[in-house]
Scaffold this motif. Structure first.
Motif, PDB file in Angstrom:
ATOM      1  N   ALA A  25     109.953   5.713  78.021  1.00 28.09           N
ATOM      2  CA  ALA A  25     110.160   4.905  79.284  1.00 28.09           C
ATOM      3  C   ALA A  25     111.735   4.792  79.521  1.00 28.09           C
ATOM      4  N   SER A  26     112.569   4.633  78.677  1.00 27.23           N
ATOM      5  CA  SER A  26     113.913   4.545  78.927  1.00 27.23           C
ATOM      6  C   SER A  26     114.705   5.628  79.631  1.00 27.23           C
ATOM      7  N   VAL A  27     114.253   6.982  78.930  1.00 31.03           N
ATOM      8  CA  VAL A  27     114.809   8.215  79.624  1.00 31.03           C
ATOM      9  C   VAL A  27     114.189   8.454  80.955  1.00 31.03           C
ATOM     10  N   LEU A  28     112.900   8.120  80.995  1.00 30.72           N
ATOM     11  CA  LEU A  28     112.151   8.227  82.382  1.00 30.72           C
ATOM     12  C   LEU A  28     112.611   7.429  83.657  1.00 30.72           C
ATOM     13  N   LEU A  29     112.941   6.162  83.352  1.00 32.51           N
ATOM     14  CA  LEU A  29     113.668   5.402  84.055  1.00 32.51           C
ATOM     15  C   LEU A  29     115.170   5.876  84.526  1.00 32.51           C
ATOM     16  N   ALA A  30     115.867   6.197  83.491  1.00 34.24           N
ATOM     17  CA  ALA A  30     117.120   6.523  84.007  1.00 34.24           C
ATOM     18  C   ALA A  30     117.209   7.744  84.490  1.00 34.24           C
ATOM     19  N   TRP A  31     116.516   8.586  84.441  1.00 34.67           N
ATOM     20  CA  TRP A  31     116.599  10.060  85.166  1.00 34.67           C
ATOM     21  C   TRP A  31     115.629   9.741  86.625  1.00 34.67           C
ATOM     22  N   LEU A  32     114.944   8.797  86.603  1.00 38.98           N
ATOM     23  CA  LEU A  32     114.136   8.348  87.917  1.00 38.98           C
ATOM     24  C   LEU A  32     115.445   7.703  88.774  1.00 38.98           C
ATOM     25  N   GLU A  33     116.203   6.889  88.231  1.00 33.82           N
ATOM     26  CA  GLU A  33     117.326   6.355  89.091  1.00 33.82           C
ATOM     27  C   GLU A  33     118.309   7.274  89.308  1.00 33.82           C
ATOM     28  N   LEU A  34     118.677   8.353  88.546  1.00 33.43           N
ATOM     29  CA  LEU A  34     119.495   9.370  89.010  1.00 33.43           C
ATOM     30  C   LEU A  34     118.926  10.104  90.200  1.00 33.43           C
ATOM     31  N   VAL A  35     117.858  10.513  90.070  1.00 33.00           N
ATOM     32  CA  VAL A  35     117.240  11.523  91.136  1.00 33.00           C
ATOM     33  C   VAL A  35     117.076  10.765  92.470  1.00 33.00           C
ATOM     34  N   MET A  36     116.567   9.362  92.341  1.00 32.49           N
ATOM     35  CA  MET A  36     116.664   8.616  93.481  1.00 32.49           C
ATOM     36  C   MET A  36     118.047   8.288  93.978  1.00 32.49           C
ATOM     37  N   GLY A  37     118.916   7.984  93.168  1.00 34.18           N
ATOM     38  CA  GLY A  37     120.168   7.933  93.939  1.00 34.18           C
ATOM     39  C   GLY A  37     120.853   8.958  94.517  1.00 34.18           C
ATOM     40  N   LEU A  38     120.589  10.410  93.969  1.00 29.09           N
ATOM     41  CA  LEU A  38     121.048  11.474  94.495  1.00 29.09           C
ATOM     42  C   LEU A  38     120.153  11.998  95.684  1.00 29.09           C
ATOM     43  N   CYS A  39     118.955  11.809  95.990  1.00 26.35           N
ATOM     44  CA  CYS A  39     118.028  11.822  97.246  1.00 26.35           C
ATOM     45  C   CYS A  39     118.664  10.773  98.366  1.00 26.35           C
ATOM     46  N   LEU A  40     118.989   9.610  97.645  1.00 28.15           N
ATOM     47  CA  LEU A  40     119.555   8.612  98.999  1.00 28.15           C
ATOM     48  C   LEU A  40     121.010   9.158  99.120  1.00 28.15           C
ATOM     49  N   LEU A  41     121.516   9.785  98.415  1.00 27.08           N
ATOM     50  CA  LEU A  41     123.059  10.186  98.918  1.00 27.08           C
ATOM     51  C   LEU A  41     123.099  11.127  99.922  1.00 27.08           C
ATOM     52  N   VAL A  42     122.138  12.268  99.370  1.00 26.16           N
ATOM     53  CA  VAL A  42     122.000  13.268 100.586  1.00 26.16           C
ATOM     54  C   VAL A  42     121.089  13.221 101.575  1.00 26.16           C
ATOM     55  N   GLY A  43     120.378  12.073 101.765  1.00 22.51           N
ATOM     56  CA  GLY A  43     119.352  11.734 102.620  1.00 22.51           C
ATOM     57  C   GLY A  43     118.104  12.857 102.721  1.00 22.51           C
ATOM     58  N   LEU A  44     117.636  12.992 101.503  1.00 20.50           N
ATOM     59  CA  LEU A  44     116.432  14.031 101.365  1.00 20.50           C
ATOM     60  C   LEU A  44     115.296  13.111 100.659  1.00 20.50           C
ATOM     61  N   ALA A  45     114.121  13.095 101.363  1.00 21.13           N
ATOM     62  CA  ALA A  45     113.109  12.164 101.041  1.00 21.13           C
ATOM     63  C   ALA A  45     113.591  10.778 101.124  1.00 21.13           C
ATOM     64  N   THR A  46     114.352  10.203 101.985  1.00 19.87           N
ATOM     65  CA  THR A  46     114.776   8.905 102.141  1.00 19.87           C
ATOM     66  C   THR A  46     113.825   7.820 102.165  1.00 19.87           C
ATOM     67  N   ARG A  47     112.625   7.684 102.687  1.00 22.73           N
ATOM     68  CA  ARG A  47     111.599   7.134 102.785  1.00 22.73           C
ATOM     69  C   ARG A  47     111.158   7.139 101.355  1.00 22.73           C
ATOM     70  N   ALA A  48     110.798   7.859 100.673  1.00 24.24           N
ATOM     71  CA  ALA A  48     110.141   8.091  99.304  1.00 24.24           C
ATOM     72  C   ALA A  48     111.199   7.547  98.473  1.00 24.24           C
ATOM     73  N   ALA A  49     112.349   7.623  98.520  1.00 25.73           N
ATOM     74  CA  ALA A  49     113.407   7.187  97.658  1.00 25.73           C
ATOM     75  C   ALA A  49     113.524   5.645  97.942  1.00 25.73           C
ATOM     76  N   ALA A  50     113.408   5.364  99.070  1.00 25.69           N
ATOM     77  CA  ALA A  50     113.758   3.665  99.450  1.00 25.69           C
ATOM     78  C   ALA A  50     112.306   2.999  98.867  1.00 25.69           C
ATOM     79  N   LEU A  51     111.106   3.752  98.778  1.00 24.33           N
ATOM     80  CA  LEU A  51     110.014   3.070  98.329  1.00 24.33           C
ATOM     81  C   LEU A  51     110.009   2.779  96.931  1.00 24.33           C
ATOM     82  N   TRP A  52     110.579   3.990  96.152  1.00 19.62           N
ATOM     83  CA  TRP A  52     110.726   3.858  94.923  1.00 19.62           C
ATOM     84  C   TRP A  52     111.989   2.764  94.536  1.00 19.62           C
ATOM     85  N   ALA A  53     112.850   2.692  95.249  1.00 13.64           N
ATOM     86  CA  ALA A  53     113.992   1.767  95.113  1.00 13.64           C
ATOM     87  C   ALA A  53     113.523   0.328  95.269  1.00 13.64           C
ATOM     88  N   ALA A  54     112.846  -0.048  96.322  1.00 16.16           N
ATOM     89  CA  ALA A  54     112.227  -1.250  96.692  1.00 16.16           C
ATOM     90  C   ALA A  54     111.222  -1.819  95.261  1.00 16.16           C
TER      91      ALA A  54
END
Length: 157
Positions: free
Chosen positions: A52-81
């Motif tokens: 679970a800790s590895v999954l959460l860490a990599w989810l945060e990394l992928v989400m951060g990268l998606c938000l940085l480049v603006g790819l799948a922004t709504r999906a990343a924002a939904l995960w972030a929220a």
């Protein structure tokens, strides 16, 4: 007014990207410390904590990268929220139980105690994610360009 909304969306996207990339950095490169922080909450059986800790860490990394480049922004924002809502609840739980340990949000950065103050912080950090769910914006966004092109194609048919 449209330009102001785009600017706010860009600021929200970059803020959340920086937040999640910063949070994920130490978790991805030092998974043992993050797993130990997760285990302190005693919410998962010990056999699930490492995965679970590895999954959460990599989810945060992928989400951060998606938000940085603006790819799948709504999906990343939904995960972030969703994650921030979960973290807010977790901090309230820590406040009720009075555990008093470091929250594990930013490993390597001591001094983030779990409790009500962290719950308020997480709830406030959820506001940019909620904004992006409503208005994801297209400025400096890889995903916005593709969507605009596909909208033109459907309108011309």
């Amino acid at each position: 007014m449209r330009g102001l909304g785009q600017l706010v969306s860009l600021a929200c996207r970059l803020f959340l990207a920086g937040l999640y990339l910063w949070a994920a950095h130490d978790k991805v490169w030092d998974p043992a410390s993050f797993a130990a922080a997760m285990a302190r909450y005693d919410l998962l059986p010990l056999v699930l904590v490492n995965s679970a800790s590895v999954l959460l860490a990599w989810l945060e990394l992928v989400m951060g990268l998606c938000l940085l480049v603006g790819l799948a922004t709504r999906a990343a924002a939904l995960w972030a929220a969703g994650l921030l809502a979960f973290f807010t609840g977790l901090m309230i739980y820590a406040g009720i139980t009075g555990v008093g340990f470091d929250c594990g949000c930013f490993p390597g950065q001591a001094g983030h105690p779990a409790g009500y103050e962290a719950a308020v912080r997480d709830a406030l950090m959820m506001l940019p994610a909620l904004w992006l769910l409503v208005l994801p914006g297209t400025w400096l966004s890889l995903g916005g360009r593709r969507r605009d092109r596909s909208d033109r194609l459907t309108l011309s048919v």
